[in-house]
Design a protein around this motif. Structure first.
Motif: not given
Length: 183
Positions: A35-50
């Motif tokens: 998620a952070m490999s592009d230097s940002s954590l998109d909200e949708t990426e955070g939801f997937v991890i959650k």
């Protein structure tokens, strides 16, 4: 009757829970890394991890254990995010520990989660693709199996974005191969 010595090199059932907990910690760290490999954590990426964390927690029967695991994973997520922001989240450390504690199923689960994270925002960033390729190679997973996972997970990506990138690179196709081999 015959006597012989046997050394079982695989984990026993008593080790299974401990190893599963440890493997899940490193699966989650991998997801944050992608998620952070592009230097940002998109909200949708955070939801997937959650969502993955919730599913992982639900696999435990004891409610006390569920609460403990939930707190540990939440703290680990915050810690991993901070490490990634500071450039201190080590892919090699994560891989080494996933290999140590995880079984084949855990490794494939990790890759599936990484693809889910990458595709969560509908865009496959070059850095995310490269990160997943490095992870896959480091874990020594079956390329045919990974190809199937990748194709399934990437089918709903933004097609306009795919056209602007090297499609062969995204799909791990060697452009030097013949048309027949590529098909």
């Amino acid at each position: 009757k015959e006597s012989f010595s046997y050394e079982n090199l695989s984990h026993g059932y008593l080790d299974f829970d401990d190893n599963r907990k440890e493997a899940n910690r490193f699966i989650m760290k991998l997801a944050v890394f992608v998620a952070m490999s592009d230097s940002s954590l998109d909200e949708t990426e955070g939801f997937v991890i959650k969502k993955w964390m919730k599913k992982s927690i639900e696999s435990y029967e004891d409610s006390e254990t569920k609460i403990t695991i939930k707190n540990e994973l939440n703290a680990l997520f915050k810690e991993s995010y901070a490490e990634a922001q500071n450039g201190q989240l080590s892919l090699q450390y994560i891989i080494d520990n996933l290999v140590k504690f995880g079984d084949q199923a855990s490794k494939y689960e990790a890759i599936e989660l990484c693809y889910d994270v990458m595709t969560a925002d509908g865009i496959a960033e070059k850095e995310e693709i490269e990160a997943i390729d490095n992870i896959t190679k480091s874990l020594g997973l079956d390329p045919n199996e990974i190809s199937g996972i990748r194709d399934t997970k990437m089918r709903d990506l933004n097609q306009d974005q795919l056209e602007t990138q090297n499609i062969e690179g995204i799909l791990n196709i060697d452009p030097n191969k013949s048309s027949e081999e590529i098909k």
